[in-house]
Design an enzyme around this catalytic site. Structure first.
Site, PDB file in Angstrom:
ATOM      1  N   ARG A 274       0.855  -1.190   0.000  1.00 33.93           N
ATOM      2  CA  ARG A 274       0.000   0.000   0.000  1.00 33.93           C
ATOM      3  C   ARG A 274       0.891   1.240   0.000  1.00 33.93           C
ATOM      4  O   ARG A 274       1.076   1.889   1.025  1.00 33.93           O
ATOM      5  CB  ARG A 274      -0.912  -0.012   1.222  1.00 33.93           C
ATOM      6  CG  ARG A 274      -1.827  -1.245   1.276  1.00 33.93           C
ATOM      7  CD  ARG A 274      -2.764  -1.152   2.479  1.00 33.93           C
ATOM      8  NE  ARG A 274      -3.428  -2.417   2.734  1.00 33.93           N
ATOM      9  CZ  ARG A 274      -3.192  -3.198   3.787  1.00 33.93           C
ATOM     10  NH1 ARG A 274      -2.282  -2.860   4.683  1.00 33.93           N
ATOM     11  NH2 ARG A 274      -3.857  -4.322   3.950  1.00 33.93           N
TER      12      ARG A 274
ATOM     13  N   ARG B   4      11.498   5.487   3.827  1.00 32.14           N
ATOM     14  CA  ARG B   4      11.689   6.945   3.785  1.00 32.14           C
ATOM     15  C   ARG B   4      12.390   7.465   5.050  1.00 32.14           C
ATOM     16  O   ARG B   4      13.157   8.424   4.983  1.00 32.14           O
ATOM     17  CB  ARG B   4      10.346   7.650   3.570  1.00 32.14           C
ATOM     18  CG  ARG B   4       9.852   7.473   2.126  1.00 32.14           C
ATOM     19  CD  ARG B   4       8.401   7.843   1.958  1.00 32.14           C
ATOM     20  NE  ARG B   4       8.179   9.248   2.235  1.00 32.14           N
ATOM     21  CZ  ARG B   4       6.962   9.799   2.301  1.00 32.14           C
ATOM     22  NH1 ARG B   4       5.878   9.040   2.113  1.00 32.14           N
ATOM     23  NH2 ARG B   4       6.824  11.068   2.553  1.00 32.14           N
TER      24      ARG B   4
ATOM     25  N   ASP C  73       2.464   4.890  -0.353  1.00 34.76           N
ATOM     26  CA  ASP C  73       1.963   6.209   0.068  1.00 34.76           C
ATOM     27  C   ASP C  73       1.690   7.131  -1.108  1.00 34.76           C
ATOM     28  O   ASP C  73       2.192   6.912  -2.208  1.00 34.76           O
ATOM     29  CB  ASP C  73       3.037   6.896   0.923  1.00 34.76           C
ATOM     30  CG  ASP C  73       2.879   6.550   2.382  1.00 34.76           C
ATOM     31  OD1 ASP C  73       1.833   6.003   2.756  1.00 34.76           O
ATOM     32  OD2 ASP C  73       3.836   6.805   3.134  1.00 34.76           O
TER      33      ASP C  73
END
Lengths: 249, 249
Positions: A50, A197, A52
């Site tokens: 999923r 990230r 971002d």
């Protein structure tokens, strides 16, 4: 009824991520709508990752069940005719009825791209994160080495995450510079929410000289998000591939 | 009054090329408007290269005259604050009053990027031209070699052009493959209207096996546009740099 797997590439720039949500258009929504129209039955895909808002993919994976008589391998052509140009089905095929795109994963590879130059390059802005100050990629690589292996990555998981077991295994991280572009590539058995990230943001801090490479080992041991670096921007991130039992998608 | 030179990079995707025109927004128009607002005097830039709709640049050059007291080198910062993200001023500086961005050019470098893969990659679509059938880059390089040197490039100039002297010198053409991306890079003392895209289209035909590499020599000799290949799409083309008397922008 058959189960069909799709390997999906997309430019995430204009999408609010993978997962359906009320505030904007998502990849999942576009796939569901296009499949439903094409196959004339209600289709709901299940995605492997999923991603971002703003994150890209070369090989995300989705599955769905359908009564269609169109052969699995032919579906990609029909879909690519109908999908917008920023979403491409690289492959479609029939899989076993018990194949689950999240539970059957053996490893995922992500790539984080940084433009490290004196000025932003307009044609790079959608697919990399711009850093003006010089980054030392050797220091970044040294720092990255502390993350390889099985660790509790709690410090590298966004605070809002509901996951209980924050242990993951990173098989490899490489940091490479080609001219003004630095590429961080990570392969692991799974990644926590925002983990790639936050790792990228922490490695950038190391590369800038703000923290010594060995500090990354300490950050891991603290098991506290507040010690790691900031979450690097979405546009630099691409989900490159997902591997299932030695098979790459 | 002083003459100021700008080195301009842009993502041409959303623009109708460089030159002002009634039907859509252009790079020149955005620069004129932004400079006029910033300097509070009517500014009209003169560009070095009037790139086509959809073509990108890393280093196009523009000059303008102004009464401003802002030092030339500082202007880029003030401009980048105001310009949209798809236009970036890489450098600004004062030049001699007789400097003309087209007349003083010593050489220009263009790059044409091709994605040669089984499926289009969404994150490549804005900055490359997609070719599904396998291209043989060795054949393309062999064909390109016939174009190096001083030639009458009439066959490689769009029929609508008003230019009388169609002789130009190409100093170098390289064709390189990195994975699925083929890059054609051309350096010359000047290029005719659509010349780089027609060369790219002709080399692609050679790479596909549709014409033998030596045929390019014949096409040159015909001095007739109808013998060359099609004009390759704009999105693959980037004006990389313009050199003035040994100085690169």
């Amino acid at each position: 009824m058959k189960r069909i797997m799709l390997v999906v590439a997309y430019d995430g720039t204009k999408y609010c991520g993978w997962q359906m949500q009320p505030n904007g258009i998502t990849i999942e929504e576009v796939l569901n709508r296009t499949l439903t129209e094409l196959l004339q039955e209600q289709i709901m895909v299940t995605g492997a990752s999923r991603t971002d808002s703003g994150v890209h993919a070369l090989g995300n994976v989705a599955v769905f069940d359908s009564e269609t008589r169109i052969p699995g391998e032919k579906l990609s052509y029909a879909l690519n005719q109908r999908l917008p140009k920023d979403i491409v089905i690289r492959e479609s095929k029939e899989v076993e009825a018990d194949f689950h795109p999240r539970r059957c994963v053996s490893q995922k590879t992500y790539c984080y791209r940084i433009l490290n130059s004196k000025f932003p390059i307009p044609t790079e802005r959608l697919y990399s994160s711009f850093i003006y100050y010089p980054l030392d990629e050797k220091r970044m690589e040294e720092a990255a080495a502390y993350l390889i292996g099985e660790h509790d990555f709690k410090s590298f998981c966004s605070a809002g995450s509901q996951v209980i077991d924050t242990t993951r295994t990173i098989y490899d991280i490489s940091v490479e510079r080609t001219g003004e572009v630095i590429t961080i590539r990570l392969t692991g058995n799974g990644f926590l929410y925002n983990m790639v990230r936050i790792i990228a943001g922490t490695l950038i801090k190391t590369g800038l000289g703000a923290i010594p490479p060995v500090k990354v080992k300490e950050i891991l041991e603290k098991k506290d998000r507040s010690h790691a670096g900031p979450k690097a921007p979405a546009e630099g991130l691409t989900l490159e591939k997902i591997e299932y039992c030695n098979k790459i998608y």
